[in-house]
Design a protein around this motif. Structure first.
Motif, PDB file in Angstrom:
ATOM      1  N   MET A 169       0.849  -1.196   0.000  1.00 48.41           N
ATOM      2  CA  MET A 169       0.000   0.000   0.000  1.00 48.41           C
ATOM      3  C   MET A 169       0.885   1.246   0.000  1.00 48.41           C
ATOM      4  O   MET A 169       1.877   1.320   0.720  1.00 48.41           O
ATOM      5  CB  MET A 169      -0.896  -0.003   1.250  1.00 48.41           C
ATOM      6  CG  MET A 169      -1.812   1.217   1.338  1.00 48.41           C
ATOM      7  SD  MET A 169      -2.877   1.143   2.808  1.00 48.41           S
ATOM      8  CE  MET A 169      -3.669   2.737   2.703  1.00 48.41           C
ATOM      9  N   SER A 196       2.210   5.024   0.758  1.00 49.84           N
ATOM     10  CA  SER A 196       2.192   5.790   2.001  1.00 49.84           C
ATOM     11  C   SER A 196       1.052   6.798   1.962  1.00 49.84           C
ATOM     12  O   SER A 196       0.676   7.302   0.906  1.00 49.84           O
ATOM     13  CB  SER A 196       3.523   6.508   2.194  1.00 49.84           C
ATOM     14  OG  SER A 196       3.789   7.366   1.105  1.00 49.84           O
ATOM     15  N   LYS A 197       0.514   7.108   3.136  1.00 52.52           N
ATOM     16  CA  LYS A 197      -0.628   8.006   3.210  1.00 52.52           C
ATOM     17  C   LYS A 197      -0.197   9.461   2.999  1.00 52.52           C
ATOM     18  O   LYS A 197       0.939   9.845   3.286  1.00 52.52           O
ATOM     19  CB  LYS A 197      -1.310   7.863   4.572  1.00 52.52           C
ATOM     20  CG  LYS A 197      -2.017   6.520   4.759  1.00 52.52           C
ATOM     21  CD  LYS A 197      -2.874   6.516   6.012  1.00 52.52           C
ATOM     22  CE  LYS A 197      -3.657   5.213   6.129  1.00 52.52           C
ATOM     23  NZ  LYS A 197      -4.584   5.225   7.277  1.00 52.52           N
ATOM     24  N   ILE A 198      -1.128  10.253   2.500  1.00 49.36           N
ATOM     25  CA  ILE A 198      -0.906  11.689   2.342  1.00 49.36           C
ATOM     26  C   ILE A 198      -0.960  12.326   3.721  1.00 49.36           C
ATOM     27  O   ILE A 198      -1.953  12.191   4.447  1.00 49.36           O
ATOM     28  CB  ILE A 198      -1.970  12.312   1.419  1.00 49.36           C
ATOM     29  CG1 ILE A 198      -1.884  11.698   0.024  1.00 49.36           C
ATOM     30  CG2 ILE A 198      -1.809  13.832   1.346  1.00 49.36           C
ATOM     31  CD1 ILE A 198      -3.050  12.078  -0.876  1.00 49.36           C
ATOM     32  N   ARG A 199       0.098  13.026   4.082  1.00 46.40           N
ATOM     33  CA  ARG A 199       0.198  13.627   5.413  1.00 46.40           C
ATOM     34  C   ARG A 199      -0.335  15.070   5.354  1.00 46.40           C
ATOM     35  O   ARG A 199       0.179  15.891   4.629  1.00 46.40           O
ATOM     36  CB  ARG A 199       1.644  13.608   5.887  1.00 46.40           C
ATOM     37  CG  ARG A 199       2.241  12.194   5.946  1.00 46.40           C
ATOM     38  CD  ARG A 199       3.753  12.227   6.109  1.00 46.40           C
ATOM     39  NE  ARG A 199       4.406  12.915   4.981  1.00 46.40           N
ATOM     40  CZ  ARG A 199       5.716  13.168   4.916  1.00 46.40           C
ATOM     41  NH1 ARG A 199       6.514  12.809   5.915  1.00 46.40           N
ATOM     42  NH2 ARG A 199       6.234  13.787   3.861  1.00 46.40           N
ATOM     43  N   ASN A 248     -11.161   9.230   4.407  1.00 46.22           N
ATOM     44  CA  ASN A 248     -10.288   8.954   3.260  1.00 46.22           C
ATOM     45  C   ASN A 248      -9.122   8.082   3.707  1.00 46.22           C
ATOM     46  O   ASN A 248      -8.234   8.538   4.448  1.00 46.22           O
ATOM     47  CB  ASN A 248      -9.765  10.275   2.664  1.00 46.22           C
ATOM     48  CG  ASN A 248     -10.820  11.012   1.882  1.00 46.22           C
ATOM     49  OD1 ASN A 248     -10.990  10.811   0.687  1.00 46.22           O
ATOM     50  ND2 ASN A 248     -11.565  11.888   2.565  1.00 46.22           N
ATOM     51  N   GLU A 249      -9.124   6.838   3.249  1.00 43.81           N
ATOM     52  CA  GLU A 249      -8.146   5.871   3.734  1.00 43.81           C
ATOM     53  C   GLU A 249      -6.718   6.178   3.314  1.00 43.81           C
ATOM     54  O   GLU A 249      -5.766   5.666   3.917  1.00 43.81           O
ATOM     55  CB  GLU A 249      -8.526   4.462   3.270  1.00 43.81           C
ATOM     56  CG  GLU A 249      -9.839   3.955   3.877  1.00 43.81           C
ATOM     57  CD  GLU A 249     -10.173   2.553   3.412  1.00 43.81           C
ATOM     58  OE1 GLU A 249      -9.414   2.009   2.564  1.00 43.81           O
ATOM     59  OE2 GLU A 249     -11.172   1.992   3.891  1.00 43.81           O
ATOM     60  N   ASP A 250      -6.544   7.026   2.289  1.00 43.77           N
ATOM     61  CA  ASP A 250      -5.191   7.335   1.825  1.00 43.77           C
ATOM     62  C   ASP A 250      -4.621   8.589   2.482  1.00 43.77           C
ATOM     63  O   ASP A 250      -3.588   9.105   2.059  1.00 43.77           O
ATOM     64  CB  ASP A 250      -5.165   7.493   0.299  1.00 43.77           C
ATOM     65  CG  ASP A 250      -6.021   8.657  -0.189  1.00 43.77           C
ATOM     66  OD1 ASP A 250      -7.024   8.990   0.499  1.00 43.77           O
ATOM     67  OD2 ASP A 250      -5.708   9.218  -1.252  1.00 43.77           O
ATOM     68  N   MET A 251      -5.293   9.080   3.539  1.00 49.15           N
ATOM     69  CA  MET A 251      -4.855  10.310   4.197  1.00 49.15           C
ATOM     70  C   MET A 251      -4.708  10.122   5.694  1.00 49.15           C
ATOM     71  O   MET A 251      -5.366   9.272   6.296  1.00 49.15           O
ATOM     72  CB  MET A 251      -5.866  11.437   3.940  1.00 49.15           C
ATOM     73  CG  MET A 251      -6.032  11.802   2.489  1.00 49.15           C
ATOM     74  SD  MET A 251      -7.237  13.129   2.284  1.00 49.15           S
ATOM     75  CE  MET A 251      -7.105  13.405   0.507  1.00 49.15           C
ATOM     76  N   GLU A 252      -3.840  10.956   6.296  1.00 51.05           N
ATOM     77  CA  GLU A 252      -3.723  10.981   7.750  1.00 51.05           C
ATOM     78  C   GLU A 252      -3.493  12.419   8.206  1.00 51.05           C
ATOM     79  O   GLU A 252      -2.827  13.209   7.526  1.00 51.05           O
ATOM     80  CB  GLU A 252      -2.580  10.085   8.233  1.00 51.05           C
ATOM     81  CG  GLU A 252      -1.203  10.489   7.756  1.00 51.05           C
ATOM     82  CD  GLU A 252      -0.111   9.560   8.262  1.00 51.05           C
ATOM     83  OE1 GLU A 252      -0.431   8.673   9.068  1.00 51.05           O
ATOM     84  OE2 GLU A 252       1.053   9.738   7.860  1.00 51.05           O
ATOM     85  N   ARG A 288      -5.490  16.083  -2.254  1.00 49.93           N
ATOM     86  CA  ARG A 288      -4.932  14.917  -2.962  1.00 49.93           C
ATOM     87  C   ARG A 288      -4.361  15.349  -4.314  1.00 49.93           C
ATOM     88  O   ARG A 288      -3.262  14.937  -4.711  1.00 49.93           O
ATOM     89  CB  ARG A 288      -6.020  13.867  -3.141  1.00 49.93           C
ATOM     90  CG  ARG A 288      -5.552  12.588  -3.854  1.00 49.93           C
ATOM     91  CD  ARG A 288      -6.701  11.619  -4.042  1.00 49.93           C
ATOM     92  NE  ARG A 288      -7.150  11.045  -2.788  1.00 49.93           N
ATOM     93  CZ  ARG A 288      -8.352  11.252  -2.251  1.00 49.93           C
ATOM     94  NH1 ARG A 288      -9.236  12.028  -2.873  1.00 49.93           N
ATOM     95  NH2 ARG A 288      -8.683  10.694  -1.105  1.00 49.93           N
ATOM     96  N   ALA A 316      -8.864   8.952  -5.328  1.00 51.46           N
ATOM     97  CA  ALA A 316      -7.851   8.022  -4.822  1.00 51.46           C
ATOM     98  C   ALA A 316      -7.719   6.809  -5.738  1.00 51.46           C
ATOM     99  O   ALA A 316      -6.781   6.020  -5.597  1.00 51.46           O
ATOM    100  CB  ALA A 316      -8.222   7.568  -3.416  1.00 51.46           C
TER     101      ALA A 316
END
Length: 327
Positions: free
Chosen positions: A1, A3-6, A26-30, A290, A316
């Motif tokens: 997977m 890395s998440k968008i910080r 949004n699973e691709d973000m933190e 994003r 995403a």
């Protein structure tokens, strides 16, 4: 997977809290941190939320991919966006339409100097409505475009009535004139004055002993806010304001009525009905965050608007997934 968008959030009012909620969906973000002008130690203790004073943002350079700026357009964003765009990729919702060109120029210079991407004026107007105005105008070259807002709470106009002497609290609704909307939907293209498209309804809690007639006179004659509209003022109790007017609904329409061929009528319409204006606006900002990161990874720099960004960059999903699932 991958890395998440910080993400960092600057400002923690209704919009900032909306962005926090959107990031969680949004699973691709933190969320890395929320930056505030208030004392971080006095902020509410919330699971997974780190509060920092806004003066510390530079310390996070390299550990945040994009900053979402949630301040106001009147005084916050004109200063904050150029300053932070010099350090980070940014997204904001600057919405003073008449000042967008000069705001863009200021942010563009800062972002190019910092080799960052800064997406300005996202949200739904400017933002999604802007894209739909462009799309409809490009397709229907011969036609007329109309934008209506509401029914919904206008934050700026509500603030204006609360500043009137004798007003303890209040809220203002922008209400489109339905008969005019139906006229345009039928294919007509009337020339409309400001007063003909919207009315403004104010619900006011007056201070004890205040002159209600003077309050109403001041509101309905207020330049730049109410003088150009049919404005109605209703006086209510604090309890009524809290029970019946505590939400933040909004919405609106972009309609273009035009002709093709030998006078064939065509109508394009885009509409929104929102239970929470700040939560929806926050969700738009998050999608454009994003896109900002993707543009930056491709080597883009400078200020961007919704006109500059392919829709696929908001998602995403991969290009192949978009072609398979949505095309």
């Amino acid at each position: 997977m991958a890395s998440k968008i910080r993400i960092g959030i600057v400002g923690y009012g209704n919009l900032g809290r909306g962005v926090q909620a959107s990031i969680a969906q949004n699973e691709d973000m933190e969320l890395v941190a929320v930056f505030t002008r208030r004392d971080p130690s006095q902020m509410p203790a919330e699971a997974g939320v780190k509060f920092e004073h806004v003066s510390t943002v530079e310390q996070y350079k390299g550990s945040i991919d994009v900053m979402i700026l949630c301040g106001g357009s009147a005084t916050d964003l004109p200063e904050q966006t150029p300053a932070i765009a010099a350090l980070f990729n940014t997204v904001d919702s600057f919405d003073t339409h008449a000042k967008i060109p000069e705001f863009f120029a200021s942010v563009d210079a800062a972002a190019k100097n910092g080799q960052t991407v800064s997406v300005i004026s996202t949200g739904w107007d400017p933002g999604l409505f802007s894209m739909n105005r462009l799309l409809a105008e490009s397709i229907l070259q011969q036609g007329k475009e109309y934008t209506f807002w509401g029914k919904g709470v206008s934050q700026g106009h509500s603030d204006a009535i609360r500043r009137v002497p004798g007003v303890k609290a209040g809220v203002q609704y922008t209400v489109p004139v339905e008969s005019v909307i139906e006229q345009i939907r039928s294919g007509e293209t009337p020339e409309l004055a400001t007063r003909e498209k919207h009315e403004r309804i104010c619900y006011v809690v007056a201070e004890e002993g205040a002159d209600r007639a003077e309050i109403e006179k001041t509101i309905v004659n207020m330049p730049n806010y109410f003088a150009d509209y049919d404005t109605t003022v209703h006086f209510i109790t604090e309890e009524e304001l809290k029970s019946e007017h505590s939400g933040m609904p909004h919405g609106g329409f972009v309609i273009r009525s035009g002709v093709t061929g030998q006078g064939t009528k065509q109508i394009v319409e885009f509409s929104l009905k929102l239970e929470s204006n700040p939560e929806f606006t926050a969700s738009v900002l998050t999608a454009y965050a994003r896109a900002a990161v993707r543009l930056a990874k491709e080597g883009a720099v400078g200020a961007k608007t919704v006109f500059d960004i392919p829709l696929g960059y908001l998602s995403a999903k991969s290009d192949a997934e978009l072609r398979q699932q949505l095309l």
